[in-house]
Every structure is written in structure tokens, then in C-alpha cells.
Scaffold this active site. Structure first.
Site, mmCIF file in Angstrom:
data_model
loop_
_atom_site.group_PDB
_atom_site.id
_atom_site.type_symbol
_atom_site.label_atom_id
_atom_site.label_comp_id
_atom_site.label_asym_id
_atom_site.label_seq_id
_atom_site.Cartn_x
_atom_site.Cartn_y
_atom_site.Cartn_z
ATOM 1 N N SER A 199 2.199 -4.187 -7.237
ATOM 2 C CA SER A 199 1.930 -2.775 -7.442
ATOM 3 C C SER A 199 0.845 -2.459 -8.455
ATOM 4 O O SER A 199 0.274 -1.373 -8.433
ATOM 5 C CB SER A 199 3.216 -2.064 -7.871
ATOM 6 O OG SER A 199 3.679 -2.570 -9.111
ATOM 7 N N HIS A 227 7.121 -1.828 -2.704
ATOM 8 C CA HIS A 227 5.915 -1.009 -2.602
ATOM 9 C C HIS A 227 5.333 -1.007 -1.183
ATOM 10 O O HIS A 227 4.229 -0.503 -0.973
ATOM 11 C CB HIS A 227 4.862 -1.492 -3.595
ATOM 12 C CG HIS A 227 5.254 -1.242 -5.020
ATOM 13 N ND1 HIS A 227 5.075 -0.024 -5.643
ATOM 14 C CD2 HIS A 227 5.858 -2.044 -5.930
ATOM 15 C CE1 HIS A 227 5.537 -0.097 -6.882
ATOM 16 N NE2 HIS A 227 6.021 -1.306 -7.082
ATOM 17 N N LYS A 258 10.729 4.982 -3.574
ATOM 18 C CA LYS A 258 9.273 5.132 -3.511
ATOM 19 C C LYS A 258 8.890 5.836 -2.205
ATOM 20 O O LYS A 258 8.994 7.051 -2.134
ATOM 21 C CB LYS A 258 8.602 3.770 -3.701
ATOM 22 C CG LYS A 258 8.827 3.237 -5.122
ATOM 23 C CD LYS A 258 8.152 1.941 -5.391
ATOM 24 C CE LYS A 258 8.221 1.572 -6.869
ATOM 25 N NZ LYS A 258 9.590 1.412 -7.406
#
Length: 438
Positions: A199, A227, A258
């Protein structure tokens, strides 16, 4: 010994090193993402007030809500309907009344998403990594954990908590990984622990090649896709789905916090692996379950992104546009193959000053990323364009960053180039930084 003085000294050390973290008081506005309200804290000596004082409307450019699913009307409806029906909390651990039906449905959706036999939901991605890695390694006799050099702190915590032998292989270095696997021997229990998307740099692991080595040397594979889930693949299952290798991964770990826009972490694997973690992991057993309303919201988000490419396609388009425009302005954008857009600063104090100027003068919020999140000398601003960061907002971002770079005297690079760190763990000297990408 004065306890209070020890804590004050520890905090002073962070401030002297320019590593003291200041949290921005933000109020997200549903239906208007990425707009938020910022309220500076006048009592905080580190707070920086805008010229007009009080609250201010700003644009968030560093959210992990990559696709804006936290404001999706269907997701919000699922949350509110379930809360009205079942209440706010889960009421207990999974073993003591906390296994609510929306959570059971969510685990079934996640298992289907990754084409695995079973799934297990945790209260956070940190807990899912720490609990699963440590538990599996303890259950395997004489287990060797092989961890990528740039793995997330939660994975490192899991490796340490396992108490078994560990070896760190150089980031994405297949030759080094093979050396370690070969030395361990074919019959010893081994787990290769790595991420799909890293990330802070935005680079991607060579998943297929890692799986080849795992097959060759009889090792298990554990991949962190936090991610990447929701972001890549036909159904949003991540890089492993995009690359057609999901079936070759033993344990896939992901997050709901996320791209799915809610909260929680999870693993998917065979029934035997999932049941072992369910039965042995303290981080799962002794934690209150995810509330039914949040489970229902997460489930709705997963269902939506399984069939909708709209959000992913537009997000990739805007991320690519941001990279091109920022690079064209001579800003030191680090080379990235993903939706992560890091801009190298290389100094913790200047990184914090750049962040403060963006917020106070331009109404743009980008949190500085300093050590220990990234190595010293590689401090950066980490930008995450979403489908809702339109072309006008990207242009405004470019103008604001250009202004901040001039005000602070930060070095630029040749327009159209990107910074590429050959060793992402090494500090970047000013000389190397100025020449990078030129």
C-alpha cells in the site's frame, strides 16, 4: 521513577524526530464524497488553524474508502434496516450469542467471492492477520514462516506472535525466497506470507511465481489482499483473481474497511484451515463479534461489487489521470502499478509541512506518511483517487501541490517521469532524490 515523565519523554522524542502524529477531526458527508468537514482542535498545540478559524469544508485525497462504497445508498440502507431490526451491537463473542445471521451470510458471500470452502470474519484486518498467521504457525510442527520484507505491521505481529522460526525475504525477490525455501528442506512445514498490493509503494507481488515456488518446495501460501479486494478482478476478489491464481493460494486474507467501505477483516480457505483458526485463535475467540448492521452493510457492498465494474473502471481511470497530470507537473510521483499514487518528499518535517499547507491554504487533506510506516528518508504523501475525484478536482490537486512544492522549495523531477526506488527500504539522499526519474 516518575511514570508521567517517562511518557512525556517518549512523546517528546517523537516530536523531535517529526514523527508525532496529529489526527484530523473530519466529518464525512454521505452523498458528497470526497467532501468532508474539518474541525481543527484549538487545544492541541500541534493543530494548524485555517485563516478564517472554525470548521472548514475540505477534499479528502487519502481515504482508504477507495470506491466510495461507504456512501453507497444500498449499503447504508442495509445498515440502517438491520440496525432497526436487530439493534446496534452483536451482544457477545461468536461463541456466546454473537454469531448473528447477517454475519453468517457475510461469510458465505466472502467464501464465494474467493471461491474457497469457508470464510471467517474478524473485527479488523489487523486482527485477522495477527490471529491467523500466529495460530496456523503454532499448529504446524516446526513451522518456518517466510515473510516479505515489506509486509504490513499486522502480518509482522502475527509472525512474531507465532513464536516459531521466521526468515525475512527481500521484497518481491524470488531468487532470495527460493534460497530460503531450498535451505529449509522439502519436508519441513513452511508458510510464505506476503501481500498482493503493497500500500505504501503501490507495487504488486509476483503471485504466480511465488505459487510455483510453493509447489516446488512444499510450502503453504498466505496472501494479504486488503488493498486489492473490491478493486481488481472480474468480481473484485483481488489481484489473485485478476491473475487467475486464486485456486493456488491456501489462505486469502482481506478487509471490509477499504474498497468495501465498512469495517472488519476476514480470511478464506479450506474448511479445515478456517475451522482450525476459529477453534484455536484467541484473537477470534475472545473478541465480540461484528455487529449485525455492519455485517449486513458489508455483505451488501460485497454483493454489489461482485457484479458491478462501474466503480472499478472509473477509479482506475481517475488514478491513471492523476498520475499523468502530477507527473507532467514535475512532481516526484513514485512509480506504481496500482491505484496508489505516492509522491516522494524524503524528509519528515517537510512532509508534515506540505500536508499542513495543503490543508490550511488549499482545503486538501493528504496525511503525511513518515517512519515507521515507511523507511526513513522515503517520507511521502500517499494519494488515493476514487471514482468521485473528477477531472476538476485532479486539476485543483495539481495546482495546490505545485504551489506547496514552490513554497517549501521541494525538488521536482523531469516532467513526465516517475521516481523509482531500486531498494524501497533504503533512505533516499537528496542527491539521489533529485536525479531520480530524470
Amino acid at each position: 521513577m516518575t511514570y508521567h515523565a517517562i511518557f512525556e519523554k517518549a512523546l517528546s522524542a517523537l516530536k523531535e524526530e517529526k514523527r508525532y502524529r496529529v489526527f484530523a477531526d473530519l466529518e464525512r458527508k454521505a452523498g458528497e464524497f470526497p467532501i468532508a468537514i474539518w474541525r481543527p482542535d484549538s487545544a492541541d498545540e500541534e493543530a494548524v488553524w485555517p485563516d478564517n478559524g472554525g470548521e472548514r469544508e475540505i477534499i479528502v485525497w487519502c481515504s482508504n474508502d477507495y470506491l466510495g462504497m461507504g456512501q453507497n445508498t444500498s449499503v447504508i440502507q442495509a445498515l440502517t434496516d438491520t440496525a432497526q431490526k436487530m439493534g446496534a451491537g452483536a451482544g457477545g463473542t461468536r461463541n456466546i450469542s454473537g454469531t448473528n445471521h447477517p454475519l453468517v451470510e457475510l461469510e458465505a458471500e466472502l467464501a464465494d467471492l474467493h471461491q474457497k470452502e469457508a470464510a471467517l470474519v474478524f473485527t479488523s484486518g489487523y486482527v485477522s492477520n495477527e490471529a491467523t498467521i500466529s495460530t496456523l504457525a503454532k499448529l504446524l510442527p516446526d513451522c518456518l514462516l517466510l515473510s516479505d520484507q515489506l509486509n504490513h505491521a499486522s502480518m509482522i505481529a502475527g509472525v512474531r506472535a507465532a513464536g516459531t522460526q521466521k526468515q525475512i525475504w527481500r521484497h518481491n525477490d524470488l531468487e532470495h525466497l527460493e534460497e530460503l525455501l531450498k535451505a529449509a528442506g522439502h519436508d519441513r512445514a513452511k508458510i510464505i506470507v506476503f501481500e498482493s498490493v503493497y500500500s505504501m509503494d503501490g507495487d504488486v507481488a509476483p503471485i504466480a511465481e511465488i505459487c510455483d515456488l510453493a509447489d516446488k518446495y512444499n510450502a503453504m501460501t498466505y496472501i494479504d489482499e486488503v488493498h486489492a479486494v473490491g478493486m481488481y478482478g472480474e468480481h473484485g476478489a483481488g489481484i489473485a483473481e485478476r491473475d487467475g491464481v486464486m485456486d493456488r493460494i491456501d489462505i486469502i486474507e482481506g478487509t471490509l474497511a477499504k474498497a468495501f467501505g465498512t469495517i472488519g477483516g476476514y480470511i478464506t480457505a479450506s474448511k479445515a484451515i478456517v475451522d482450525s483458526v476459529r477453534s484455536y485463535a484467541p484473537g477470534f475467540i475472545f473478541t465480540t463479534a461484528l455487529p449485525p448492521a455492519m455485517a449486513a452493510a458489508a455483505c451488501r457492498s460485497v454483493q454489489h461489487l461482485k457484479s458491478s465494474q462501474t466503480e472499478r473502471n472509473l477509479q482506475q481511470k481517475q488514478a491513471a489521470s492523476a498520475k499523468i497530470k502530477l507527473s507532467a507537473a514535475g512532481l516526484p510521483v513514485m512509480k506504481s502499478d496500482t491505484h496508489i499514487v505516492p509522491i516522494l518528499v524524503g524528509d519528515p518535517d517537510l512532509c508534515k509541512k506540505a500536508s499542513d499547507l495543503l490543508l490550511t491554504k488549499h482545503g486538501i487533506y493528504i496525511q503525511p506518511i513518515n517512519y515507521p510506516t515507511v523507511p526513513r528518508g522515503t517520507e511521502r504523501l500517499r494519494i488515493t483517487p476514487s471514482p468521485f475525484h473528477d477531472d476538476l478536482l485532479i486539476d485543483q490537486l495539481c495546482e495546490a501541490l505545485d504551489s506547496v512544492w514552490q513554497e517549501l522549495g521541494l525538488p521536482k523531477i523531469k516532467p513526465g517521469c516517475f521516481v523509482e526506488l531500486k531498494d524501497p527500504t533504503a533512505a533516499v539522499s537528496a542527491e539521489v532524490f533529485r536525479a531520480a526519474g530524470g
